[in-house]
Scaffold this motif. Structure first.
Motif, PDB file in Angstrom:
ATOM      1  N   SER A 191      37.349  32.610  41.170  1.00 48.34           N
ATOM      2  CA  SER A 191      38.572  31.573  41.390  1.00 48.34           C
ATOM      3  C   SER A 191      39.814  31.622  41.512  1.00 48.34           C
ATOM      4  N   ILE A 192      40.336  32.348  40.056  1.00 45.83           N
ATOM      5  CA  ILE A 192      41.926  32.398  39.600  1.00 45.83           C
ATOM      6  C   ILE A 192      41.708  33.852  40.731  1.00 45.83           C
ATOM      7  N   MET A 193      40.864  35.264  41.409  1.00 41.20           N
ATOM      8  CA  MET A 193      41.709  35.767  42.324  1.00 41.20           C
ATOM      9  C   MET A 193      42.041  34.932  43.316  1.00 41.20           C
ATOM     10  N   LEU A 194      40.777  34.266  44.209  1.00 42.51           N
ATOM     11  CA  LEU A 194      41.167  33.654  45.516  1.00 42.51           C
ATOM     12  C   LEU A 194      42.661  32.511  45.442  1.00 42.51           C
ATOM     13  N   ALA A 195      42.269  31.733  43.709  1.00 41.87           N
ATOM     14  CA  ALA A 195      44.260  31.486  44.219  1.00 41.87           C
ATOM     15  C   ALA A 195      45.194  31.886  43.808  1.00 41.87           C
ATOM     16  N   VAL A 196      45.644  32.786  43.379  1.00 36.33           N
ATOM     17  CA  VAL A 196      46.353  34.234  43.184  1.00 36.33           C
ATOM     18  C   VAL A 196      46.705  34.583  44.969  1.00 36.33           C
ATOM     19  N   LEU A 197      45.334  34.774  46.029  1.00 38.74           N
ATOM     20  CA  LEU A 197      45.384  35.257  47.624  1.00 38.74           C
ATOM     21  C   LEU A 197      45.883  34.388  47.679  1.00 38.74           C
ATOM     22  N   THR A 198      45.660  32.774  47.376  1.00 40.02           N
ATOM     23  CA  THR A 198      46.213  31.705  48.392  1.00 40.02           C
ATOM     24  C   THR A 198      47.725  31.573  48.395  1.00 40.02           C
ATOM     25  N   LEU A 199      48.073  31.740  46.516  1.00 38.33           N
ATOM     26  CA  LEU A 199      49.229  31.647  46.976  1.00 38.33           C
ATOM     27  C   LEU A 199      49.954  32.678  47.446  1.00 38.33           C
ATOM     28  N   VAL A 200      49.493  34.283  47.900  1.00 41.83           N
ATOM     29  CA  VAL A 200      50.380  34.779  48.570  1.00 41.83           C
ATOM     30  C   VAL A 200      50.755  34.467  49.773  1.00 41.83           C
ATOM     31  N   THR A 201      49.674  33.168  50.126  1.00 41.82           N
ATOM     32  CA  THR A 201      49.953  33.473  51.961  1.00 41.82           C
ATOM     33  C   THR A 201      51.411  33.266  52.039  1.00 41.82           C
ATOM     34  N   LEU A 202      51.825  32.548  50.604  1.00 42.16           N
ATOM     35  CA  LEU A 202      53.477  31.712  50.742  1.00 42.16           C
ATOM     36  C   LEU A 202      53.878  32.735  51.460  1.00 42.16           C
ATOM     37  N   LYS A 203      54.088  34.410  50.990  1.00 40.92           N
ATOM     38  CA  LYS A 203      54.929  35.155  51.629  1.00 40.92           C
ATOM     39  C   LYS A 203      54.278  36.569  52.213  1.00 40.92           C
ATOM     40  N   GLN A 239      21.167  33.105  37.365  1.00 35.07           N
ATOM     41  CA  GLN A 239      20.191  33.212  36.220  1.00 35.07           C
ATOM     42  C   GLN A 239      18.522  33.398  36.119  1.00 35.07           C
ATOM     43  N   LYS A 240      18.223  33.432  37.988  1.00 32.21           N
ATOM     44  CA  LYS A 240      16.582  33.648  37.439  1.00 32.21           C
ATOM     45  C   LYS A 240      17.200  35.431  37.685  1.00 32.21           C
ATOM     46  N   LEU A 241      18.733  36.459  38.149  1.00 31.67           N
ATOM     47  CA  LEU A 241      18.457  37.387  37.655  1.00 31.67           C
ATOM     48  C   LEU A 241      18.707  37.886  35.849  1.00 31.67           C
ATOM     49  N   GLY A 242      18.499  36.718  35.307  1.00 25.34           N
ATOM     50  CA  GLY A 242      18.756  37.217  33.728  1.00 25.34           C
ATOM     51  C   GLY A 242      19.843  36.876  33.780  1.00 25.34           C
ATOM     52  N   TYR A 243      21.089  36.393  34.245  1.00 25.34           N
ATOM     53  CA  TYR A 243      22.192  36.361  33.471  1.00 25.34           C
ATOM     54  C   TYR A 243      22.564  35.523  32.865  1.00 25.34           C
ATOM     55  N   HIS A 244      23.509  35.008  31.924  1.00 25.89           N
ATOM     56  CA  HIS A 244      23.297  34.261  30.905  1.00 25.89           C
ATOM     57  C   HIS A 244      24.219  33.255  31.041  1.00 25.89           C
ATOM     58  N   GLU A 245      24.302  31.973  31.181  1.00 27.04           N
ATOM     59  CA  GLU A 245      24.710  30.760  31.864  1.00 27.04           C
ATOM     60  C   GLU A 245      26.072  30.634  31.801  1.00 27.04           C
ATOM     61  N   SER A 246      26.534  31.502  30.667  1.00 29.06           N
ATOM     62  CA  SER A 246      28.363  31.964  30.310  1.00 29.06           C
ATOM     63  C   SER A 246      28.979  32.293  31.130  1.00 29.06           C
ATOM     64  N   LYS A 247      27.921  34.133  30.981  1.00 30.89           N
ATOM     65  CA  LYS A 247      28.912  34.875  31.558  1.00 30.89           C
ATOM     66  C   LYS A 247      28.467  34.451  33.371  1.00 30.89           C
ATOM     67  N   ILE A 248      27.948  34.098  33.031  1.00 26.15           N
ATOM     68  CA  ILE A 248      27.795  33.225  35.195  1.00 26.15           C
ATOM     69  C   ILE A 248      28.916  32.512  35.832  1.00 26.15           C
ATOM     70  N   VAL A 249      29.026  31.984  34.597  1.00 27.35           N
ATOM     71  CA  VAL A 249      30.276  29.974  35.237  1.00 27.35           C
ATOM     72  C   VAL A 249      31.772  31.354  34.780  1.00 27.35           C
ATOM     73  N   SER A 250      31.951  31.732  33.536  1.00 24.53           N
ATOM     74  CA  SER A 250      32.992  32.663  33.667  1.00 24.53           C
ATOM     75  C   SER A 250      34.141  33.385  34.615  1.00 24.53           C
ATOM     76  N   ARG A 251      32.643  34.106  35.323  1.00 27.70           N
ATOM     77  CA  ARG A 251      32.953  35.410  36.162  1.00 27.70           C
ATOM     78  C   ARG A 251      32.893  34.612  37.374  1.00 27.70           C
ATOM     79  N   PHE A 252      32.614  33.351  38.028  1.00 32.76           N
ATOM     80  CA  PHE A 252      33.246  32.239  38.593  1.00 32.76           C
ATOM     81  C   PHE A 252      34.252  31.896  37.692  1.00 32.76           C
TER      82      PHE A 252
END
Length: 406
Positions: free
Chosen positions: A392-404, A375-388
């Motif tokens: 999270s989705i990428m980390l969730a996929v990586l977590t599921l990949v550990t099944l195999k 936010q201090k760097l000037g990013y809009h709040e909604s953009k920060i949330v969307s990227r987070f």
């Protein structure tokens, strides 16, 4: 409750169609739909009630974009999440299931702690809220309870299958099995991926080998405290904590479904945990509650969840991961919570270090937690949330990949 009613109709009166309540997938679908309806139906009236009682957020000007506009926004909206979780679970889950009982207890326990904190802040007008030591004491109390039940309850078991040579393996296609009391967990990215906590004390003597609960329970306490605080810190932007938690909840629902299904557990070579499949109903209610809350919490937020919601959802995620023996995956699955926690710890530590060394404190980030740095760097709040959310989705996929991926 409805499960028992329809089960009675099916087994006693043989009423056509009532047998569908035997299927976890059907009840899970009902749970997510019901939680969404509850969040929608009760969300708006609750927000209006909070507004009438002037239970709004007190904002301290930190120079963040759009911060002042949030002053007076109703908080304690976590009540919506709690209601949307508890009602579907009570309706559709087996209430005599030890894991469901633990999850209900965890939800109410941390929800009450968060509610007291919010009440002191917004009703009593005490900005400090509930003293930190009491929060930690509540989290430790829950950790002791959860750890004690999982360690000592005879209803908490894992299934091992007998091989032809008489040896035992956690998963195998054999139909000969036994449900055993073992405190083992999944180690990600390894082929022989099970760690028995008892083995850590195998050479320390009979006393430690028998009573390693004194080691296991502190681990449970640490995980619950860390994840609940991580969710609490992450709850700083509109929709950030709720959206991230929904993504994590979907991942945990998959783990619960696989761990509770003997065929899938055998196929994917993961630990089969009898009766854990019932947790899918809790997970889908949790996801529905988070998504339903996002209707009112997405930018610009009409209500904040407050500690009532953030402490509860963090604790829920932690206890779910511990129950399905995936606690070592938490740093990956809850990576956003982890980095938010670390950003605060690193910022404070570096500030104290430089103040002691140079006489004035310096900062690595423009502001912590990490989302405020952007936010201090000037990013809009909604953009920060969307990227987070994307992270999270990428980390969730990586977590599921550990099944195999072993």
């Amino acid at each position: 409750m409805l499960y028992y009613f329809f089960n009675y109709l099916y087994k006693v009166h043989h009423l056509p169609g009532t047998g569908v309540f035997q299927y976890i997938s059907f009840r899970a679908a009902l749970a997510v739909v019901t939680s969404l309806i509850i969040a929608q139906f009760f969300g708006a009236p609750l927000i209006r009630a909070l507004q009438r009682r002037q239970i709004g957020e007190t904002v301290r000007d930190l120079g963040l974009q759009g911060q002042i506009e949030k002053k007076g926004t109703p908080t304690m909206g976590g009540l919506i999440i709690l209601l949307a979780i508890l009602v579907p679970v009570l309706l559709f889950a087996k209430l005599d299931n030890i894991y469901i009982v633990l999850m209900l207890l965890s939800t109410v326990w941390l929800g009450l702690i968060g509610f007291v904190d919010d009440y002191i802040k917004v009703v009593k007008k005490d900005k400090e809220g509930l003293a930190g030591r009491f929060k930690v004491l509540g989290q430790v109390g829950l950790g002791i309870t959860v750890g004690w039940v999982l360690f000592f309850s005879n209803d908490v078991t894992v299934r091992q299958y007998a091989l032809p040579n008489g040896a035992f393996s956690a998963v195998d296609a054999s139909t000969v099995y036994q449900d055993v009391k073992l405190m083992i967990t999944t180690v990600p990215f390894l082929k022989n991926n099970e760690l028995n906590y008892g083995d850590l004390f195998a050479t320390a003597g009979d006393f430690f080998n028998e009573y390693y609960a004194f080691f296991y329970i502190p681990i449970v306490i640490l995980i619950i405290t860390a994840v609940s605080n991580g969710a609490n810190i992450t709850d700083g932007l509109d929709g950030l904590a709720a959206g991230t938690s929904a993504i994590i909840g979907i991942t945990l629902a998959i783990f619960c479904f696989v761990s509770g299904n003997a065929l899938l557990a055998d196929y994917l070579d993961v630990m089969f945990i009898p009766n854990s499949g019932e947790l899918v109903i809790f997970c889908t209610a949790f996801v529905g509650a988070c998504v339903g809350f996002l209707w009112y919490n997405s930018y610009p937020a009409q209500v904040f969840m407050g500690d009532t919601g953030s402490l509860a959802i963090g604790g829920i995620i932690a206890v779910l991961a511990i129950i399905v023996r995936k606690e070592l995956l938490i740093p990956v699955l809850c990576g956003v919570f982890l980095i938010e926690n670390l950003s605060v710890m690193v910022q404070v530590s570096y500030f104290k270090y430089t103040k002691r060394k140079y006489g004035e404190g310096r900062r690595l980030l423009r502001m912590s937690p990490l989302h405020h740095h952007y936010q201090k760097l000037g990013y809009h709040e909604s953009k920060i949330v969307s990227r987070f959310w994307i992270v999270s989705i990428m980390l969730a996929v990586l977590t599921l990949v550990t099944l195999k991926l072993r």
